[in-house]
Design an enzyme around this catalytic site. Structure first.
Site, short mmCIF file in Angstrom:
data_model
loop_
_atom_site.label_atom_id
_atom_site.label_comp_id
_atom_site.label_asym_id
_atom_site.label_seq_id
_atom_site.Cartn_x
_atom_site.Cartn_y
_atom_site.Cartn_z
N THR A 1 0.82 -1.20 0.00
CA THR A 1 0.00 0.00 0.00
C THR A 1 0.86 1.26 0.00
OG1 THR A 1 -1.60 1.26 1.35
CG2 THR A 1 -0.09 -0.18 2.52
N ASP A 2 0.27 2.37 -0.46
CA ASP A 2 0.97 3.65 -0.39
C ASP A 2 1.05 4.19 1.03
OD1 ASP A 2 -1.71 4.33 -0.03
OD2 ASP A 2 -1.80 5.75 -1.69
N GLU A 3 0.28 3.63 1.95
CA GLU A 3 0.26 4.17 3.32
C GLU A 3 1.58 3.95 4.06
OE1 GLU A 3 -3.37 3.82 5.58
OE2 GLU A 3 -4.43 3.11 3.79
N TYR B 1 -1.84 -0.17 11.03
CA TYR B 1 -1.96 -0.87 9.75
C TYR B 1 -0.78 -0.55 8.85
CZ TYR B 1 -3.19 -1.35 4.83
OH TYR B 1 -3.16 -1.63 3.49
N LYS C 1 2.22 -3.10 7.40
CA LYS C 1 2.50 -3.32 5.99
C LYS C 1 3.93 -2.90 5.64
CE LYS C 1 0.32 -4.61 3.05
NZ LYS C 1 0.20 -6.00 2.50
#
Length: 355
Positions: free
Chosen positions: A133-135, A159, A163
């Site tokens: 993810t970009d997060e 989260y 990741k």
């Protein structure tokens, strides 16, 4: 030949399964734990398809994973399985550590043992593709350039941190053991089979149920929106032509504030499914207390995948959102099945005290 997909009953995973099987006859082994967001209803049309083999199980179950690898000899493992909702990670971070960190590590070890036993020529063609993810990159300031593959990791939620940890593990298994890996970091996905806790399906579900449409803070958090089937096509392209050890950012070139997304959804519903009283769904918009540590802006620079692999999204935000709304209107039985008592309990817990 075959491929092994983890988390293939979830939102992105199930869309990938459908997209892949629309163009391939090789066996796809689908391993999913079927937590709250994993749903066999997403795979119902494949129930009698001999190319799709569903296995109910945990990626952290080394014995099971090794048995599947030995039996089916996949040429690639595509790792979608993850806990993926920031709000849920705030309420219960340990589930995210177990699945995203420990589970990924266990999966990597199972795959490494399998890969190490392959003949040298088969080893050369094997790939482990990790979907992220970009997060992991943190939050962008308003005028900052979009995230590219060299951005530092600055995760701000449990989260995102879990990741980021999984990304680092995948990288380490490549550099330490030589495992041929690929990593993709995507922007916000939307489309069919999206569990209605995220913004777009939540708004659609609440709007048609006559409930408030909750907007965190001022609604000006900006996200880059990517239609899920475009994401799946990008993953297929990375698997086909990506260079082992590389990371590819996948974005939609669609930066939108959350409140603009919600107003667009309301306008589409006003046209396609008008309220009985003739008023706009926008009247149901309600601003609520922001979530803790809410990142202000994400944006993906997808230049690398575009120039190196020739991928670009086929859908604009407008066409993708129209297809999404139409799908949810046509699949209300699916929505009713996933918004069970457990879902209602979660929504009550997450939004309690935010008004």
């Amino acid at each position: 030949m075959s491929i092994l997909v983890t988390g293939g009953a979830g939102f992105i995973g199930s869309n990938f399964v459908h997209t892949w099987l629309a163009g391939s006859d090789e066996l796809l082994v689908n391993l999913d734990k079927l937590t709250y967001a994993g749903n066999l209803g997403n795979l119902q049309s494949l129930a009698q398809d001999p190319r799709h083999m569903f296995v109910h199980g945990d990626i952290a179950d080394r014995e099971l994973v090794q048995a599947l690898l030995t039996q089916h000899q996949p040429r690639a493992v595509l790792h979608f399985a993850a806990e993926s909702h920031v709000d849920r990670s705030i309420h219960g971070p340990l589930d995210f550590i177990h699945t995203n960190v420990v589970g990924t590590c266990q999966l990597l070890e199972s795959v490494r043992a399998y890969w190490s036993g392959l003949s040298p020529d088969v080893q050369q063609s094997f790939l482990f593709l990790h979907v992220s993810t970009d997060e992991v990159y943190g939050s962008l300031k308003p005028q900052a350039p979009a995230f590219n593959e060299t951005n530092l990791y600055e995760p701000n939620s449990p989260y995102a941190a879990s990741k980021a940890a999984s990304d680092h593990l995948v990288r380490a298994w490549h550099h330490t053991y030589g495992l041929p890996v690929l990593t993709t970091n995507c922007s916000n996905n939307y489309g069919p089979f999206h569990f209605p806790e995220k913004l777009i399906p939540l708004v659609l579900h609440n709007a048609m149920a006559g409930k408030p449409l909750p907007i965190y803070g001022d609604g000006m958090q900006i996200r880059d929106w990517l239609f899920v089937q475009d994401h799946c096509r990008a993953i297929s392209r990375v698997l086909e032509a990506g260079r082992p050890g590389e990371t590819y950012n996948i974005g939609g070139w669609n930066e939108k504030p959350n409140i603009e997304v919600v107003n667009t959804l309301c306008s589409l519903l006003d046209e396609l499914h008008p309220r009985a009283d003739g008023k706009s769904y926008a009247e149901q918009i309600t601003y609520v207390k922001d979530r803790a540590g809410h990142d202000r802006r994400y944006a993906i620079d997808a230049f690398k995948i575009s120039t190196e692999l020739g991928w670009r999204p086929q859908e604009t935000f407008e066409t993708g959102l129209s297809k999404t709304v139409a799908w949810y209107l046509q699949n209300q039985c699916w929505v009713e099945n996933v918004t069970s008592g457990g879902y209602r309990d979660w929504v009550t817990a997450n939004y309690a005290g935010r008004a």
